[in-house]
Design a protein around this motif. Sequence first.
Motif, mmCIF file in Angstrom:
data_model
loop_
_atom_site.group_PDB
_atom_site.id
_atom_site.type_symbol
_atom_site.label_atom_id
_atom_site.label_comp_id
_atom_site.label_asym_id
_atom_site.label_seq_id
_atom_site.Cartn_x
_atom_site.Cartn_y
_atom_site.Cartn_z
ATOM 1 N N ASP A 1 -6.308 -4.732 -2.679
ATOM 2 C CA ASP A 1 -7.348 -4.738 -3.709
ATOM 3 C C ASP A 1 -7.880 -6.149 -3.939
ATOM 4 O O ASP A 1 -9.090 -6.373 -4.005
ATOM 5 C CB ASP A 1 -6.791 -4.185 -5.023
ATOM 6 N N ASP B 1 -7.482 1.777 -9.975
ATOM 7 C CA ASP B 1 -6.223 1.979 -9.260
ATOM 8 C C ASP B 1 -5.405 3.046 -9.977
ATOM 9 O O ASP B 1 -5.043 2.888 -11.142
ATOM 10 C CB ASP B 1 -5.440 0.667 -9.191
ATOM 11 N N ILE C 1 -9.953 -5.236 -11.624
ATOM 12 C CA ILE C 1 -9.123 -4.095 -11.254
ATOM 13 C C ILE C 1 -8.566 -3.500 -12.542
ATOM 14 O O ILE C 1 -8.051 -4.219 -13.393
ATOM 15 C CB ILE C 1 -7.953 -4.512 -10.350
ATOM 16 N N ILE D 1 -12.442 -1.981 -9.232
ATOM 17 C CA ILE D 1 -11.514 -1.079 -8.544
ATOM 18 C C ILE D 1 -10.718 -0.306 -9.585
ATOM 19 O O ILE D 1 -10.116 -0.893 -10.493
ATOM 20 C CB ILE D 1 -10.544 -1.852 -7.632
ATOM 21 N N HIS E 1 -9.479 4.465 -5.986
ATOM 22 C CA HIS E 1 -8.322 4.960 -5.244
ATOM 23 C C HIS E 1 -8.059 6.404 -5.697
ATOM 24 O O HIS E 1 -8.032 6.698 -6.891
ATOM 25 C CB HIS E 1 -7.094 4.103 -5.510
ATOM 26 N N TYR F 1 -6.073 5.157 2.506
ATOM 27 C CA TYR F 1 -5.406 4.089 1.757
ATOM 28 C C TYR F 1 -4.156 3.566 2.454
ATOM 29 O O TYR F 1 -3.638 2.509 2.092
ATOM 30 C CB TYR F 1 -5.080 4.520 0.328
ATOM 31 N N HIS G 1 -1.534 -0.811 -4.064
ATOM 32 C CA HIS G 1 -2.493 -1.407 -3.134
ATOM 33 C C HIS G 1 -2.979 -2.778 -3.604
ATOM 34 O O HIS G 1 -4.044 -3.231 -3.185
ATOM 35 C CB HIS G 1 -3.699 -0.477 -2.972
#
Length: 253
Positions: free
Chosen positions: A149, A139, A159, A137, A71, A116, A145
């Motif tokens: 996600d 973040d 994440i 991911i 992101h 996004y 998100h």
Amino acid sequence: MFRARIGEAVIALTDGGSYAEFVATDQALALPLPDSLDWIAGAALPEALFTIWFNFVELMRITPGEQALIHGGASGVGVIAIQVLRALGHYVFATAGTSEKRDAARALGCKAVFDYAAPDLAAQILAATAERGVDTILDTSAGAHLANDLAALAPGGRISHLSAGGGKSLDVPLRSLMARRASITGGFLRSTPLPLKRRLAEALRVNVGPLLGVDVRPVIDSVHALARASAAHTHMEASRHIGKIILDVGPLD
């Protein structure tokens, strides 16, 4: 342990206080500055490199063949992360808020870049990964998100969060978490113990050092004199920049 030679050009992670002409840091946290990069480019690297390795390798344990979503792909960390992960053989996806930023992230090697704010963000990511989802991911938005996600994660995905959003609580949909067998993590690099930082530095010297100036080159948005640091922060807070905003201390005698 790495020991720089007197007079050797190095870049290094600091624990703050680096808006200055001179700083002190543990010598093991230094990385050699490649001859092909100048000091401005070098200044864009340490914080981003340590952040990337800390989150993707140390916390999320990314493995060969796994895919990553970043992101803020046009951010100071994002532009370096895309290049590092691509050079290490990973497919990389990203999000960004404007078409200009998405074009910039795409040009750095992203397989696909998404808005996004798109209401069907998770569906777009799943479609781009043949419905498999992404494995890791990063973040940068304090969990803004999270629902998307989790929906876009591959089974067993992870994440990692860079920002705590000023102490924001994270509302985790447990059904989605459990359905994906997902893990959610994050960490403050500054408060990470020194032995771990030294280990990160050594891993960077071995695995990423040879890529610097070749497969990995900083993207510099703008350079501001140290005396105009407040203007640099104003520019950053406008969120229109692509890549790193650098403070230049000027020539040193």
